[in-house]
Design a protein around this motif. Structure first.
Motif, PDB file in Angstrom:
ATOM      1  N   LEU A 132       0.818  -1.203   0.000  1.00 56.65           N
ATOM      2  CA  LEU A 132       0.000   0.000   0.000  1.00 56.65           C
ATOM      3  C   LEU A 132       0.859   1.262   0.000  1.00 56.65           C
ATOM      4  CD1 LEU A 132      -2.802   1.299   0.115  1.00 56.65           C
ATOM      5  CD2 LEU A 132      -2.690   1.107   2.602  1.00 56.65           C
TER       6      LEU A 132
ATOM      7  N   GLY B 161       1.374   9.232  -5.971  1.00 50.03           N
ATOM      8  CA  GLY B 161       1.769  10.590  -5.619  1.00 50.03           C
ATOM      9  C   GLY B 161       2.772  11.165  -6.605  1.00 50.03           C
TER      10      GLY B 161
ATOM     11  N   ARG C 224       0.828   4.087  -2.974  1.00 55.07           N
ATOM     12  CA  ARG C 224       0.512   5.497  -2.726  1.00 55.07           C
ATOM     13  C   ARG C 224       1.671   6.400  -3.137  1.00 55.07           C
ATOM     14  NH1 ARG C 224      -2.860   5.381   2.989  1.00 55.07           N
ATOM     15  NH2 ARG C 224      -4.690   4.365   2.084  1.00 55.07           N
ATOM     16  N   ARG C 225       2.894   5.971  -2.887  1.00 58.74           N
ATOM     17  CA  ARG C 225       4.064   6.751  -3.306  1.00 58.74           C
ATOM     18  C   ARG C 225       4.086   6.900  -4.824  1.00 58.74           C
ATOM     19  NH1 ARG C 225       9.155   3.527  -3.365  1.00 58.74           N
ATOM     20  NH2 ARG C 225       8.203   3.051  -5.357  1.00 58.74           N
TER      21      ARG C 225
END
Length: 93
Positions: free
Chosen positions: A9, A17, A13-14
């Motif tokens: 996760l 982003g 998300r990184r």
């Protein structure tokens, strides 16, 4: 559908982003006029003209491609052939 093995996760998300920091170029009338101007001036193919126009509209200083002439400037964007130019000759500290 789930991926197997799944992606961590935090990594997902990184990665998302990082993608959100990209500049999105939306083709509009000005974009196509620029692409036509590039095609006429440099005698590029339509596809190369679209790529160069996207680089210009996206605020890029360099366009990495092996399809155009290394060192050439197109609409103020420097063309860099990644197979001919070492990164340290392009990137400033």
């Amino acid at each position: 559908m789930k991926l197997k093995p799944s992606l961590d996760l935090g990594i997902a998300r990184r990665d998302v982003g990082r993608l959100l920091r990209w500049t999105v170029v939306t083709p509009d009338a000005a974009f196509y006029r620029l692409a036509f101007d590039i095609q006429d001036r440099y005698r590029f193919s339509w596809w190369d003209s679209l790529i160069a126009a996207a680089a210009k509209q996206g605020g890029c200083t360099h366009l990495l491609t092996e399809d155009l002439t290394n060192g050439q400037r197109v609409a103020g964007v420097a063309v860099v052939d990644p197979f001919q130019a070492a990164p340290e000759t392009v990137l400033s500290p």
